[in-house]
Write a protein that holds these residues in place. Structure first.
Motif, short mmCIF file in Angstrom:
data_model
loop_
_atom_site.label_atom_id
_atom_site.label_comp_id
_atom_site.label_asym_id
_atom_site.label_seq_id
_atom_site.Cartn_x
_atom_site.Cartn_y
_atom_site.Cartn_z
N TYR A 1 -1.59 -7.75 4.91
CA TYR A 1 -0.41 -6.77 5.56
C TYR A 1 1.12 -6.79 4.45
O TYR A 1 1.04 -5.79 4.28
N ARG A 2 1.07 -7.84 4.11
CA ARG A 2 2.11 -7.85 3.20
C ARG A 2 1.20 -7.16 1.89
O ARG A 2 2.59 -6.67 1.93
N ASP A 3 0.78 -7.33 1.30
CA ASP A 3 0.25 -6.26 0.11
C ASP A 3 0.11 -5.19 0.85
O ASP A 3 0.23 -4.07 -0.06
N TYR A 4 -0.19 -4.26 1.98
CA TYR A 4 -0.38 -3.38 2.28
C TYR A 4 1.16 -2.85 2.15
O TYR A 4 1.55 -1.33 2.17
N VAL A 5 1.96 -3.48 3.10
CA VAL A 5 3.84 -3.16 2.78
C VAL A 5 4.07 -2.97 1.42
O VAL A 5 4.78 -2.12 1.53
N ARG A 6 3.90 -4.24 0.70
CA ARG A 6 4.18 -4.01 -0.27
C ARG A 6 3.98 -2.60 -1.16
O ARG A 6 4.25 -1.93 -1.91
N PHE A 7 2.72 -2.60 -1.31
CA PHE A 7 2.14 -0.97 -1.90
C PHE A 7 2.89 0.25 -1.41
O PHE A 7 3.06 0.98 -2.12
N ALA B 1 11.75 -2.11 8.96
CA ALA B 1 11.89 -2.14 7.57
C ALA B 1 11.27 -3.01 6.49
O ALA B 1 10.79 -3.83 7.23
N VAL B 2 11.25 -2.74 5.61
CA VAL B 2 10.45 -3.30 4.60
C VAL B 2 11.67 -4.37 3.58
O VAL B 2 12.74 -4.33 3.48
N PRO B 3 11.03 -6.04 4.12
CA PRO B 3 12.28 -7.06 3.18
C PRO B 3 12.79 -6.73 2.09
O PRO B 3 11.72 -6.22 1.22
N PRO B 4 13.82 -7.21 1.86
CA PRO B 4 13.91 -7.50 -0.04
C PRO B 4 13.17 -7.62 -0.98
O PRO B 4 12.67 -7.11 -1.97
N THR B 5 12.23 -8.70 -0.38
CA THR B 5 11.44 -9.29 -0.88
C THR B 5 10.52 -8.58 -1.33
O THR B 5 8.93 -8.66 -2.44
N LEU B 6 9.78 -7.84 -1.27
CA LEU B 6 8.50 -6.67 -1.17
C LEU B 6 9.50 -5.23 -0.85
O LEU B 6 8.33 -4.14 -1.61
N ARG B 7 10.94 -5.15 -1.59
CA ARG B 7 10.97 -4.04 -2.36
C ARG B 7 10.64 -3.60 -3.76
O ARG B 7 10.92 -5.00 -4.22
N PRO B 8 10.25 -2.09 -3.96
CA PRO B 8 10.24 -2.26 -5.81
C PRO B 8 11.47 -2.61 -6.45
O PRO B 8 13.05 -2.78 -5.91
#
Length: 684
Positions: free
Chosen positions: A574-580, A676-683
């Protein structure tokens, strides 16, 4: 054979035998010299059988086919009991197009030597040439039965089954080098190639076997399965329909045909096949199970329940049927079912690996039964056991997957996307992506209720294109993902987009201009989709990470979701999905329309209106009464989307919160920040 004139002296006979031996030795290299020798012998000893046989062989090799047929036909009249004469006559007559003569000779030969495959296969070709298709089919079948006792092929098959694939391939290749028209050898080489992972070579060899012997049913069955594995379903259907015409009324032919139809989304004709089969042979639990799958897909819940009940009544240890029953979601298994399933598990204790699937399916089913009964602890215990057992049977490397996502993020950089142009301009596809159990089936059903949009199923074609491109990197053709992307020209991108449309066309059953591909894993290929189909619509169906991941973890999937059987694995996925997807949002703003499941449940009309706007179609009221849309739905939510939206599933995971710490810790800030997307996963 014996000389025609026994009064010759022993010396003359010895000389003739020496000349005959010399002529036979010269036949392959110098048939003209052989002909000269045997003609001289026949001038001295007319009708000498050995000499006449060599004369017919020499004439055939010299291309004097009519003379060869005349010589051999006369010899066969005098010596019908000699198999070699019939074989040579058959070959010469076949070359001459004298099919009736060839058929007569081969009928005689196969009666004398029924264990020799070559005679049967040539007889089949000759029968086919005169329009006797059914007889030809039977001859091919006789040839394949005879070949089953071939010592060379048996030795190669043993080597293959012992995983000595190179040795087996060498044995069969040598056989084919000397007899290239050997259909059983070609089929065996095809299986060896398949076991090696060489699907293209496997298909080529098995197709060759069928070209040589169209009545080779076992080869055609194998070809159908290979084509299904390759997702070449229209071709598989043609062969399945051909196989149904076999003079051997094998039940497996009908069931294989039904399997192809199901894969193509043709549920109704598959239902008819299953029901006809069960009417004749009702004690078939696996077929009852398959019939249940079809009824479920068609929305016939009561019929699905009946079929699944028939399956487990006839075979209580059939785990998949129990899980299929539990997986109807709107069906609850009762105390009696729990007792029977526990007894089935006890009966399977100590069973070998062949029953592993039954065992983990039973644990998933017991998990659902206890969950429905309100016993969260017992439910979690069985879900955990089912997942643990399933996890040992699959391969999933979370680190490697994360590395692949990082490579895709690097490859689809702003600089790369700024310089790309091209692709197929069609806007037909609507891709619904995300995680399974995220509400994607709900989104699909809403869209498929629109007059301009056709629902299909989870289509594998984009995944296959992506895998093919990845295989070029794995083979060393490109240094990395970015190098592979850079190699794609605008024409390449357009061709790949057109390939996707061509390969998915078989799944489109109406003239609606837009269609849905609901393969959730396509989120990994959103960049590729925009590259090859820039005008396609992409919908990201997203659900709260705890609810989505837990729901996926307690769901056994038939295939394709290898990440879902461990709470840490599914959280990382799930984290990889949100990150991408956050990267895609940054580099391709507006390319993806996101549907938040909880918002869709809370404010359906507003969210549906936004969804239709993103697709580019006008609002239609039918999209709000989506549960009334009659269409086949194959996913785990097939029954839920045939009801109005309900809120029960939103916080369902909280009943199990005491056991979900590994998942919560893995997800980390992604849960608190949602949607929302957490700062740790934002580009960056």
């Amino acid at each position: 054979m014996t000389p025609a004139n026994p009064s010759k002296s022993q010396d003359n006979i010895g000389g003739q035998q020496a000349m005959l031996a010399r002529a036979a030795q010269m036949l392959a290299a110098d048939p003209a010299a052989t002909l000269g020798i045997v003609d001289a012998i026949l001038a001295d000893v007319p009708f000498l059988p050995q000499a006449e046989l060599l004369r017919g062989q020499a004439l055939r090799q010299l291309g004097r086919i009519a003379d060869a047929v005349a010589t051999l036909e006369a010899l066969a009249t005098r010596h019908p009991q000699v198999p070699a004469v019939s074989w040579e006559l058959a070959q010469a007559a076949s070359t001459a197009g004298a099919h009736d003569v060839a058929i007569a000779a081969l009928t005689r030969l196969t009666g004398q030597l029924p264990a020799v495959p070559g005679g049967w296969f040539l007889l089949a070709r000759e029968l086919r040439a005169v329009g006797r298709g059914a007889d030809a089919w039977r001859a091919d079948l006789s040839g394949t039965r005879a070949a089953a006792n071939d010592a060379e092929l048996i030795a190669a098959a043993v080597a293959m089954n012992d995983d000595r694939l190179d040795e087996a391939a060498a044995m069969v290749s040598a056989r084919l080098a000397s007899t290239p028209d050997d259909a059983p050898a070609a089929r065996l080489l095809g299986e060896i190639c398949w076991r090696r992972g060489d699907m293209d070579d496997a298909l080529a060899q098995v197709k060759r076997a069928i070209e040589l012997a169209p009545g080779f049913d076992l080869a055609r069955e194998f070809l159908i399965r290979l084509l299904m594995q390759s997702n070449r379903l229209p071709e598989a259907l043609v062969h399945a329909e051909t196989l149904r015409q076999s003079p051997v009324n094998a039940p497996g032919h009908a069931l294989l045909h039904a399997s192809v139809l199901v894969r193509l989304g043709e549920q109704e004709p598959a239902r008819v096949i299953y029901e006809d089969y069960l009417a004749a042979t009702p004690d078939q639990p696996m077929v009852w199970q398959n019939l249940g799958h079809v009824h479920k897909t068609l929305g016939r819940q009561a019929d699905a329940v009946t079929a699944y009940r028939e399956a487990v009544t006839r075979q209580p240890t059939l785990g998949e049927a129990w899980w299929s029953l539990a997986n109807l979601k709107t069906v609850k298994l009762g105390p009696g079912d729990i007792t029977v399933m526990n007894e089935a598990l006890a009966g399977l204790a100590g069973a070998d690996e062949a029953r592993a699937e039954d065992i983990f399916h039973l644990h998933f089913s017991l998990g659902k039964a206890h969950e429905d009964a309100g016993d969260a602890a017992a439910a979690f215990r069985h879900y955990r056991e089912g997942n643990a057992r399933r996890r040992t049977l699959i391969q999933h490397d979370a680190d490697a997957f994360s590395a692949d996502i990082s490579a895709a993020i690097t490859g689809f950089s702003p600089a790369f996307l700024a310089q790309t142009a091209g692709g197929c301009p069609a806007r037909d596809p609507i891709f619904i992506v995300g995680l399974p159990r995220s509400g994607s089936t709900l989104v699909e059903q809403i869209l498929a209720s629109h007059s301009q949009i056709e629902g299909t199923m989870e289509l594998p074609e984009m995944m296959m294109i992506g895998s093919r491109l990845q295989s070029r990197i794995d083979a060393g053709e490109f240094a990395d993902f970015g190098a592979m992307l850079a190699s794609l020209s605008p024409a390449d991108c357009a061709r790949l987009g057109e390939e996707y449309l061509d390969r998915t066309r078989i799944h489109r059953k109406s003239d609606r201009p837009l269609f849905i591909d609901k393969m959730p894993n396509n989120w990994q290929h959103v960049g590729l989709i925009k590259l090859i189909l820039p005008n396609a619509t992409i919908i990201d169906a997203r659900r709260h990470p705890m609810g989505c991941c837990f729901s996926a973890w307690k769901q056994h999937f038939a295939r394709g979701q290898s990440f879902s059987y461990d709470l840490v694995d599914v959280g990382r996925y799930y984290r990889d999905y949100v990150r991408f997807m956050a990267h895609i949002d940054a580099v391709l703003p507006g390319a993806v329309h996101r549907v938040i499941y909880e918002q869709m449940v809370a404010d359906t009309e507003v969210q549906v209106t936004k969804l239709l706007g993103a697709v580019g179609v006008d609002f239609e009221p039918a999209c709000l009464t989506f549960w009334q849309t009659d269409r086949a739905v194959r996913t785990a939510s097939s029954e839920q989307v045939r009801q109005p939206i309900f809120t029960d599933g939103v916080d369902h995971w909280k009943r199990f919160a005491d056991w979900l710490d590994p998942l919560a810790e893995t997800l980390g800030d992604i849960s608190s920040a949602y949607p929302a997307v957490p700062p740790t996963l934002r580009p960056a």
